[in-house]
Design a protein around this motif. Structure first.
Motif, PDB file in Angstrom:
ATOM      1  N   ALA A 166       0.325  -1.448   0.073  1.00 55.68           N
ATOM      2  CA  ALA A 166      -0.187   0.355   0.421  1.00 55.68           C
ATOM      3  C   ALA A 166       0.805   1.284   0.150  1.00 55.68           C
ATOM      4  CB  ALA A 166      -1.056   0.038   1.134  1.00 55.68           C
ATOM      5  N   PHE A 167       2.260   1.261   0.533  1.00 54.71           N
ATOM      6  CA  PHE A 167       2.917   2.536   0.469  1.00 54.71           C
ATOM      7  C   PHE A 167       3.586   1.983  -0.325  1.00 54.71           C
ATOM      8  CE2 PHE A 167       1.939   2.356   5.600  1.00 54.71           C
ATOM      9  CZ  PHE A 167       2.515   3.802   5.501  1.00 54.71           C
ATOM     10  N   GLU A 168       4.147   1.389  -0.875  1.00 55.11           N
ATOM     11  CA  GLU A 168       4.708   1.536  -2.064  1.00 55.11           C
ATOM     12  C   GLU A 168       4.189   1.984  -3.348  1.00 55.11           C
ATOM     13  OE1 GLU A 168       7.840   0.113  -3.669  1.00 55.11           O
ATOM     14  OE2 GLU A 168       8.371  -0.904  -1.784  1.00 55.11           O
ATOM     15  N   VAL A 169       3.013   1.349  -3.339  1.00 53.25           N
ATOM     16  CA  VAL A 169       1.308   2.423  -4.454  1.00 53.25           C
ATOM     17  C   VAL A 169       1.017   3.528  -3.984  1.00 53.25           C
ATOM     18  CG1 VAL A 169      -0.805   1.991  -5.086  1.00 53.25           C
ATOM     19  CG2 VAL A 169       0.506  -0.187  -4.669  1.00 53.25           C
ATOM     20  N   ALA A 170       1.674   4.124  -3.072  1.00 54.51           N
ATOM     21  CA  ALA A 170       1.451   5.651  -2.376  1.00 54.51           C
ATOM     22  C   ALA A 170       2.376   6.407  -2.668  1.00 54.51           C
ATOM     23  CB  ALA A 170       0.432   5.155  -0.914  1.00 54.51           C
ATOM     24  N   GLY A 171       3.334   5.098  -3.454  1.00 57.01           N
ATOM     25  CA  GLY A 171       4.831   6.538  -4.048  1.00 57.01           C
ATOM     26  C   GLY A 171       5.738   5.904  -2.386  1.00 57.01           C
ATOM     27  N   PHE A 172       5.635   5.506  -1.915  1.00 52.38           N
ATOM     28  CA  PHE A 172       6.875   5.745  -0.617  1.00 52.38           C
ATOM     29  C   PHE A 172       7.370   3.517  -0.813  1.00 52.38           C
ATOM     30  CE2 PHE A 172       8.101   4.454   3.858  1.00 52.38           C
ATOM     31  CZ  PHE A 172       9.687   5.253   4.149  1.00 52.38           C
TER      32      PHE A 172
END
Length: 463
Positions: free
Chosen positions: A311-317
């Motif tokens: 989820a954080f990867e998808v959000a850009g982090f």
């Protein structure tokens, strides 16, 4: 036949000898803390960049009392008196409820020694803290996508110290509180206290789920009167400790839903502090100690962790990118000045002031119990694979926490301020206290309370 002379044999380890050994360990602890204070004072006087006026603590000297002083003393006396006896016989749910309430009272009372503003509501409002950044977050999605670009210092839009030094989950917590109408220092401080106090529930729940029912009761008073409560109220690390403990406890509970929820919490914990990658060792220890369903719990927990990371990867982090930049940022600040040769051992003195003087004797007894269990039962239990079940949770969990702390210490990425940074590990170290003889626990618990009171009245701590 050669004549022999018989005489009464002295047991290899009598209670008296064990008590003397505990006192010897206590003496070593006192010496370590004393040396850290003395050497710290000398280094500060010489202008060495410790950046900790009351080294080994990140604090300033200043004896004082406050409105919280009598309240803290009364809470301690209540636990040491009727509370300790009641904990042995109380119903399980009432015990956990009372533990949480008392822990909140203890933490708030310690905070109020410094005063309501200084001790609580203004702890999270300085420029270096998360709340400084909350008004600047107008778009959460944009914040996450651009988070790593603002980690390094000496650029116009650099994050403040605490925000830059952690993944974005920490900032998200306080942004979330603000968005639901709980903004400001008071709400943030109370959130840290209320969540941090849940370790008094999570740790016993984990022990009970892993079959250590008596130990689950015995550890409660030591968690309630945790000297580290000085930093739980109020620092974000207190809140982090509550999240980590809850995640580990859920991994221990039967079924798949609980481990999956535990994985979600531990996945979020990874985005609260980069150091929590070491919590993975504690998670593996908990899973190994489960009496059944280890593989399914491991799978469910891993899926939960993976879902949060994704989820954080998808959000850009990207966690790894953030970690690499944080190491660089770390040495852009005080870490470049703070001498490793001092902090690598002085950190342990700070840990003692957080976990309390009971730590050394308790760990000594836990190690002794573990060695004895291995000698007595490893072959009979089925070889090395059965090792976790042979030594049990009251040995393996504090031993694993000790390994985690040692790894963090030797890494050089924890120079100073560990009295709050290591709170999530300190509460698991205290599981070893269940190996203390019942008759001595009251005295050790009194030492824990005295340590917290001494620290809080002698120095002004900084979160």
């Amino acid at each position: 036949m050669e004549a022999t002379t018989t005489r009464p044999e002295v047991p290899a380890s009598t209670p008296e000898r064990r008590s003397r050994a505990d006192l010897t360990v206590l003496g070593v602890e006192v010496g370590l803390v004393g040396a850290a204070v003395a050497v710290g004072a000398v280094l500060n006087a010489r202008g060495v960049g410790l950046h900790a006026d009351a080294a080994p603590l990140f604090a300033t000297w200043g004896p004082h009392v406050g409105w919280g002083t009598p309240a803290a003393v009364l809470v301690a006396l209540g636990v040491l008196g009727p509370g300790l006896a009641w904990a042995r016989t109380a119903g399980w749910v009432p015990l956990l409820g009372a533990a949480w309430v008392t822990s909140v009272a203890w933490t708030l009372a310690l905070g109020l020694v410094d005063g309501w503003s200084t001790g609580l509501t203004e702890r999270l409002t300085p420029q270096a803290e998360y709340l400084h950044e909350v008004p600047r977050v107008t778009d959460v999605a944009a914040m996450l996508a651009g988070f790593t670009g603002r980690i390094l210092d000496f650029q116009p839009d650099s994050w403040s110290t605490h925000t830059a030094g952690h993944p974005p989950g920490a900032l998200l917590v306080f942004v979330g509180l603000d968005r639901v109408g709980l903004g400001g220092g008071t709400a943030a401080a109370l959130a840290c206290v209320l969540v941090g106090a849940t370790v008094t529930v999570s740790v016993p729940v984990a022990l009970r789920a892993l079959g250590a029912v008596d130990a689950a009761r015995a550890v409660v008073p030591f968690l309630v009167l945790l000297p580290g409560a000085v930093w739980v109220g109020a620092s974000a690390d207190g809140l982090f400790a509550g999240v980590v403990a809850a995640g580990l406890a859920l991994l221990a509970v039967r079924g798949r839903a609980a481990p999956a929820a535990g994985g979600l919490l531990l996945g979020f914990a990874l985005h609260l502090s980069y150091g929590f990658v070491l919590v993975g060792l504690l998670a593996l220890a908990v899973l190994a100690l489960r009496p059944s369903g280890r593989l399914s719990a491991l799978t469910a927990g891993a899926v939960g962790v993976g879902a949060v990371v994704l989820a954080f990867e998808v959000a850009g982090f990207r966690w790894w990118d953030g970690y690499q930049l944080v190491v660089e940022r770390y040495y852009q600040g005080w870490a470049a000045d703070r001498p490793y040769a001092y902090w690598v051992w002085a950190n342990l003195a700070a840990l003692l002031l957080c976990a309390g003087p009971v730590l050394g004797p308790a760990l000594r007894r836990a190690v002794r119990a573990g060695v004895g269990a291995v000698r007595a039962g490893l072959r009979r239990a089925g070889g090395p694979r059965a090792l976790p079940m042979v030594v049990g949770p009251t040995v393996l969990l504090p031993a694993t926490a000790a390994v985690v702390v040692l790894a963090a210490d030797l890494s050089g990425l924890s120079k100073a301020e560990v009295e709050r940074i290591w709170l999530p590990f300190a509460v698991w170290l205290l599981v070893a206290t269940v190996h203390l003889p019942p008759g001595a626990r009251r005295w050790w618990l009194a030492g824990q309370a005295a340590t917290a009171l001494a620290v809080n009245h002698l120095v002004w701590t900084v979160s």
